[in-house]
Design a protein around this motif. Structure first.
Motif, PDB file in Angstrom:
ATOM      1  N   SER A  90       0.848  -1.142  -0.298  1.00 55.17           N
ATOM      2  CA  SER A  90       0.489  -0.189   0.006  1.00 55.17           C
ATOM      3  C   SER A  90       0.807   0.688  -0.148  1.00 55.17           C
ATOM      4  CB  SER A  90      -1.016  -0.320   1.569  1.00 55.17           C
ATOM      5  OG  SER A  90      -1.436   1.216   1.152  1.00 55.17           O
ATOM      6  N   HIS A  92       0.017   4.656   0.174  1.00 54.14           N
ATOM      7  CA  HIS A  92      -0.168   5.373   1.335  1.00 54.14           C
ATOM      8  C   HIS A  92      -1.637   5.152   1.583  1.00 54.14           C
ATOM      9  CE1 HIS A  92      -2.176   8.158  -1.835  1.00 54.14           C
ATOM     10  NE2 HIS A  92      -0.902   8.057  -2.078  1.00 54.14           N
ATOM     11  N   SER A  93      -2.446   4.366   0.876  1.00 53.60           N
ATOM     12  CA  SER A  93      -4.394   4.305   1.217  1.00 53.60           C
ATOM     13  C   SER A  93      -4.788   3.385   2.333  1.00 53.60           C
ATOM     14  CB  SER A  93      -4.740   3.572  -0.486  1.00 53.60           C
ATOM     15  OG  SER A  93      -6.017   3.042  -0.260  1.00 53.60           O
ATOM     16  N   GLU A  94      -5.980   4.041   2.965  1.00 57.20           N
ATOM     17  CA  GLU A  94      -6.287   2.940   3.612  1.00 57.20           C
ATOM     18  C   GLU A  94      -7.020   1.860   3.293  1.00 57.20           C
ATOM     19  OE1 GLU A  94      -9.375   5.587   6.207  1.00 57.20           O
ATOM     20  OE2 GLU A  94      -7.732   6.855   5.867  1.00 57.20           O
ATOM     21  N   CYS A 117       5.367  -0.521   2.629  1.00 56.71           N
ATOM     22  CA  CYS A 117       4.606   1.286   2.513  1.00 56.71           C
ATOM     23  C   CYS A 117       5.046   1.953   1.909  1.00 56.71           C
ATOM     24  CB  CYS A 117       3.661   1.629   3.464  1.00 56.71           C
ATOM     25  SG  CYS A 117       4.455   2.350   4.480  1.00 56.71           S
ATOM     26  N   ASP A 119       4.801   5.276   2.370  1.00 61.32           N
ATOM     27  CA  ASP A 119       4.256   6.631   4.392  1.00 61.32           C
ATOM     28  C   ASP A 119       4.424   5.975   4.787  1.00 61.32           C
ATOM     29  OD1 ASP A 119       2.647   8.741   4.969  1.00 61.32           O
ATOM     30  OD2 ASP A 119       1.323   8.116   4.312  1.00 61.32           O
ATOM     31  N   LYS A 121       4.102   7.965   7.797  1.00 60.67           N
ATOM     32  CA  LYS A 121       2.424   8.305   8.456  1.00 60.67           C
ATOM     33  C   LYS A 121       1.552   7.221   7.859  1.00 60.67           C
ATOM     34  CE  LYS A 121       3.602  12.639   9.591  1.00 60.67           C
ATOM     35  NZ  LYS A 121       3.196  13.845   9.240  1.00 60.67           N
ATOM     36  N   HIS A 122       1.510   6.738   7.084  1.00 61.27           N
ATOM     37  CA  HIS A 122       0.515   5.446   6.933  1.00 61.27           C
ATOM     38  C   HIS A 122      -0.526   4.499   8.239  1.00 61.27           C
ATOM     39  CE1 HIS A 122      -1.761   2.305   4.645  1.00 61.27           C
ATOM     40  NE2 HIS A 122      -0.859   1.899   3.562  1.00 61.27           N
ATOM     41  N   ARG A 125       0.284   1.120   9.835  1.00 64.85           N
ATOM     42  CA  ARG A 125       2.037   0.951  10.657  1.00 64.85           C
ATOM     43  C   ARG A 125       1.571   1.066  11.562  1.00 64.85           C
ATOM     44  NH1 ARG A 125       6.241   4.752  10.025  1.00 64.85           N
ATOM     45  NH2 ARG A 125       7.536   3.014  10.748  1.00 64.85           N
ATOM     46  N   VAL A 133       8.743   0.861   5.131  1.00 62.51           N
ATOM     47  CA  VAL A 133       8.027   2.244   4.660  1.00 62.51           C
ATOM     48  C   VAL A 133       9.487   2.919   3.954  1.00 62.51           C
ATOM     49  CG1 VAL A 133       8.048   4.776   5.100  1.00 62.51           C
ATOM     50  CG2 VAL A 133       7.201   3.415   6.789  1.00 62.51           C
ATOM     51  N   ASP A 136      10.052   7.140  -2.013  1.00 63.51           N
ATOM     52  CA  ASP A 136       9.514   6.982  -2.735  1.00 63.51           C
ATOM     53  C   ASP A 136      10.260   9.246  -3.488  1.00 63.51           C
ATOM     54  OD1 ASP A 136       8.373   9.509  -1.112  1.00 63.51           O
ATOM     55  OD2 ASP A 136       6.126   8.585  -1.906  1.00 63.51           O
ATOM     56  N   THR A 139      10.151  11.631  -1.615  1.00 63.43           N
ATOM     57  CA  THR A 139      10.419  11.183   0.426  1.00 63.43           C
ATOM     58  C   THR A 139      11.963  12.430  -0.403  1.00 63.43           C
ATOM     59  OG1 THR A 139      10.546   9.030  -0.085  1.00 63.43           O
ATOM     60  CG2 THR A 139       9.356  10.677   1.896  1.00 63.43           C
TER      61      THR A 139
END
Length: 167
Positions: A90, A92-94, A117, A119, A121-122, A125, A133, A136, A139
């Motif tokens: 994923s 960054h999606s929930e 992932c 993100d 702040k996913h 996590r 993490v 990308d 970042t």
């Protein structure tokens, strides 16, 4: 020159993955996967291609594994067990928030939950057992797109290297 810059940007991305994930961290994940009864792999939208490819490579290594398309993943709590591993790709999606909640509700029967992932702040996590993490373009400070599948592929190749070492 943009053509010369792009290879260097991917090289920087791959070096960042090497820096973030020393072999000890990858070996821990490989050990959990090696001892698993079954591995379930899920990914949605951009992440789905990487999830399918990861599952394919696990099959080549003779793991008992299943790629779960988006609609099938949500039935996982009906058949997953304690000694299974669920790997979620994923960016960054929930999307898989409800799935993880349902699996966690299994208590001591919950399979090992892993998140790949991009993100920090996913939302998932803090709810999974293992979270990786990946860097990308954002970042790393790049103002343009770098293919997310290449990032996932480079990282998962590190995982496969450790899994092959266990054979």
């Amino acid at each position: 020159d943009h053509e010369q810059a792009l290879p260097e940007q991917y090289a920087t991305l791959f070096r960042e993955i090497e820096k973030r994930f020393p072999s000890s961290k990858i070996k821990e994940l490989a050990s959990v996967m090696y001892h698993a009864d079954r591995v379930f792999v899920a990914g949605f939208h951009y992440s789905s291609v990487s999830a399918m490819l990861f599952n394919y490579h696990l099959e080549e290594l003779r793991y008992t594994t299943s790629h779960l398309p988006y609609d099938e993943a949500f039935k996982l709590d009906a058949f997953a067990r304690k000694n299974d591993v669920v790997i979620i790709f994923s960016v960054h999606s929930e999307t898989y928030r409800e799935l993880v909640k349902n699996l966690k509700a299994m208590g001591n029967s919950c399979p090992h939950l892993v998140l790949f992932c991009m993100d920090p702040k996913h939302i998932l996590r803090s709810k999974v057992d293992y979270s990786f993490v990946l860097p990308d373009a954002h970042t790393l400070g790049y103002g343009h797109y770098l293919d997310l599948n290449m990032t996932f592929s480079y990282f998962t190749n590190k995982v496969f290297h450790e899994l092959k070492a266990k054979d």
